[in-house]
Design an enzyme around this catalytic site. Structure first.
Site, PDB file in Angstrom:
ATOM      1  N   ASP A 148       0.840  -1.201   0.000  1.00 33.08           N
ATOM      2  CA  ASP A 148       0.000   0.000   0.000  1.00 33.08           C
ATOM      3  C   ASP A 148       0.881   1.260   0.000  1.00 33.08           C
ATOM      4  O   ASP A 148       0.376   2.373  -0.069  1.00 33.08           O
ATOM      5  CB  ASP A 148      -1.030  -0.007   1.142  1.00 33.08           C
ATOM      6  N   SER A 149       2.220   1.045   0.001  1.00 30.41           N
ATOM      7  CA  SER A 149       3.142   2.153  -0.281  1.00 30.41           C
ATOM      8  C   SER A 149       2.817   2.743  -1.648  1.00 30.41           C
ATOM      9  O   SER A 149       3.240   3.868  -1.959  1.00 30.41           O
ATOM     10  CB  SER A 149       4.594   1.655  -0.250  1.00 30.41           C
ATOM     11  N   ASP A 188      -1.282  -6.301  -0.580  1.00 26.64           N
ATOM     12  CA  ASP A 188      -1.339  -5.678   0.747  1.00 26.64           C
ATOM     13  C   ASP A 188      -2.778  -5.239   1.031  1.00 26.64           C
ATOM     14  O   ASP A 188      -3.381  -4.528   0.213  1.00 26.64           O
ATOM     15  CB  ASP A 188      -0.442  -4.434   0.695  1.00 26.64           C
ATOM     16  N   LYS A 240      -1.160  -9.655   2.519  1.00 28.07           N
ATOM     17  CA  LYS A 240      -0.368  -9.205   3.669  1.00 28.07           C
ATOM     18  C   LYS A 240      -1.234  -8.259   4.495  1.00 28.07           C
ATOM     19  O   LYS A 240      -2.004  -7.479   3.938  1.00 28.07           O
ATOM     20  CB  LYS A 240       0.894  -8.477   3.206  1.00 28.07           C
ATOM     21  N   GLU A 246      -1.167  -5.851   8.392  1.00 27.75           N
ATOM     22  CA  GLU A 246      -0.350  -5.325   9.489  1.00 27.75           C
ATOM     23  C   GLU A 246      -0.950  -5.696  10.845  1.00 27.75           C
ATOM     24  O   GLU A 246      -2.179  -5.734  10.994  1.00 27.75           O
ATOM     25  CB  GLU A 246      -0.257  -3.792   9.376  1.00 27.75           C
ATOM     26  N   GLU A 251       9.544  -4.634   9.835  1.00 31.74           N
ATOM     27  CA  GLU A 251       9.931  -3.321   9.299  1.00 31.74           C
ATOM     28  C   GLU A 251      10.538  -2.455  10.391  1.00 31.74           C
ATOM     29  O   GLU A 251       9.941  -2.261  11.459  1.00 31.74           O
ATOM     30  CB  GLU A 251       8.707  -2.620   8.677  1.00 31.74           C
TER      31      GLU A 251
END
Ligand code: KIV
Length: 254
Positions: A44-45, A83, A113, A115, A182
Site C-alpha cells: 500500500d506504499s 497488501d 499481507k 499489518e 519493518e
C-alpha cells in the site's frame, strides 16, 4: 521455477534468502519476474510512491485491486502478494475475510499481507483455514503511523522487543507463512528469525539476519530525489537518467 508458499517455506529451511520487491504495474512486474525475484508485493506504499499521498491511509481496495491485477499479469513465476489497505480488515474479521477473498478472486494474486500482531491473529487463522495464505507485518506498521507518532524504528525497549517476539510467534501459530519485520533492530530481527520454525521473516530496515529482504522498488531504483530511508541501497539513479531523457526529448522537439 514457480514460487509458491511451499517453495518460500523451503527457502527458509534451506537458508536460501528470499527476495521480495514491491511492484505496482505490469511492465515493472514482468522485469522483476524475469530477473528471478521470488515474490512481488503490491504494497500500500502504492499510495505514497505512485499516487502522491502523504501516507498509506487513503489507499482503497479499488486502488489495490487495480494495481494487483496489473502486477499479476506480469508475474509468471514470482509469488504475488497483495497488501490489504487501511480499514479493509481492522473493523471485523468478516470484513477481512471478504476483502482478502476479493484479492484472490479478482486479481490472480496468491496471498495477502496485513499489518498487526496478536490483534489480527483470529483473522489470520480464519484466512489460512479458508485457503488464503497470509504474510504478517510487524515493527513499523505504516497504517498506524498516527498512533506510532511517525515513521520510527520499533522494538527498542525491552518491553517492546518482547511484544514483537510474542506477536511474531502468535502470527506463526495462527498460520502466517511469512512475516515482514519493518524498522526493527538487527539483533531483535535475528532473534525473531531464529525463534520461528515455519514462518519466514522478510526484513526491511531490519538487518541482514532475516530469512529474506523486501525493498520499495522506487527506492532501490532511485526513482525520486525525495526522502529515502537510510537502510536503502540504491542500485540505480533513475531520477537523473529519466530527467536527462525527458530534457533531451524536449530539446529535440524544440
Ligand atoms: O507497503 C509496502 O510497500 C510495504 C513494504 C514496505 C513491506 O508494506
Amino acid at each position: 521455477m514457480k514460487n509458491t508458499v511451499s517453495t518460500l517455506r523451503q527457502q527458509k529451511l534451506d537458508g536460501d534468502k528470499i527476495t521480495m520487491l514491491t511492484a505496482y504495474d505490469y511492465s515493472t512486474a514482468k522485469l522483476m519476474d524475469e530477473s528471478g525475484v521470488n515474490a512481488l508485493l503490491i504494497g500500500d506504499s502504492l499510495g505514497m510512491v505512485m499516487l502522491g499521498y502523504e501516507d498509506t491511509l487513503s489507499v482503497t481496495m479499488e486502488d489495490m485491486i487495480h494495481h494487483t491485477a496489473a502486477v499479476a499479469r506480469g508475474a509468471k513465476d514470482a509469488l504475488v502478494v497483495a497488501d490489504m489497505p487501511f480499514m479493509s480488515y481492522q473493523a471485523s474479521v468478516v470484513d477481512g475475510m471478504y476483502n482478502a477473498a476479493r484479492f484472490l478472486k479478482e486479481t490472480g494474486c496468491a496471498a495477502v499481507k496485513l499489518e498487526g500482531g496478536a490483534e489480527v491473529c483470529e483473522l489470520v487463522q480464519k484466512l489460512t483455514q479458508a485457503g488464503i495464505p497470509v504474510v504478517g507485518h510487524i515493527g513499523l506498521t505504516p497504517q498506524s503511523v498516527n498512533q506510532l507518532g511517525g515513521f520510527k524504528v520499533q522494538g527498542k525497549s525491552a518491553e517492546a522487543a518482547q511484544k514483537l517476539l510474542d506477536d511474531a510467534r502468535a502470527l506463526e501459530q495462527a498460520g502466517a507463512f511469512a512475516i515482514v519485520l519493518e524498522c526493527v533492530p538487527e539483533a531483535l530481527a535475528a532473534k525473531v528469525t531464529e525463534s520461528l520454525k515455519t514462518a519466514a521473516t522478510i526484513g526491511i530496515g531490519a538487518g541482514k539476519y532475516c530469512d529474506g529482504q523486501v525493498l520499495v522498488c522506487n527506492d532501490l531504483l532511485g526513482y525520486t530525489d525525495g526522502f529515502c530511508p537510510k537502510f536503502v541501497k540504491r542500485y540505480a539513479d533513475l531520477h537523473s537518467e529519466m530527467t536527462a531523457a525527458f530534457k533531451a526529448y524536449a530539446a529535440d522537439v524544440k
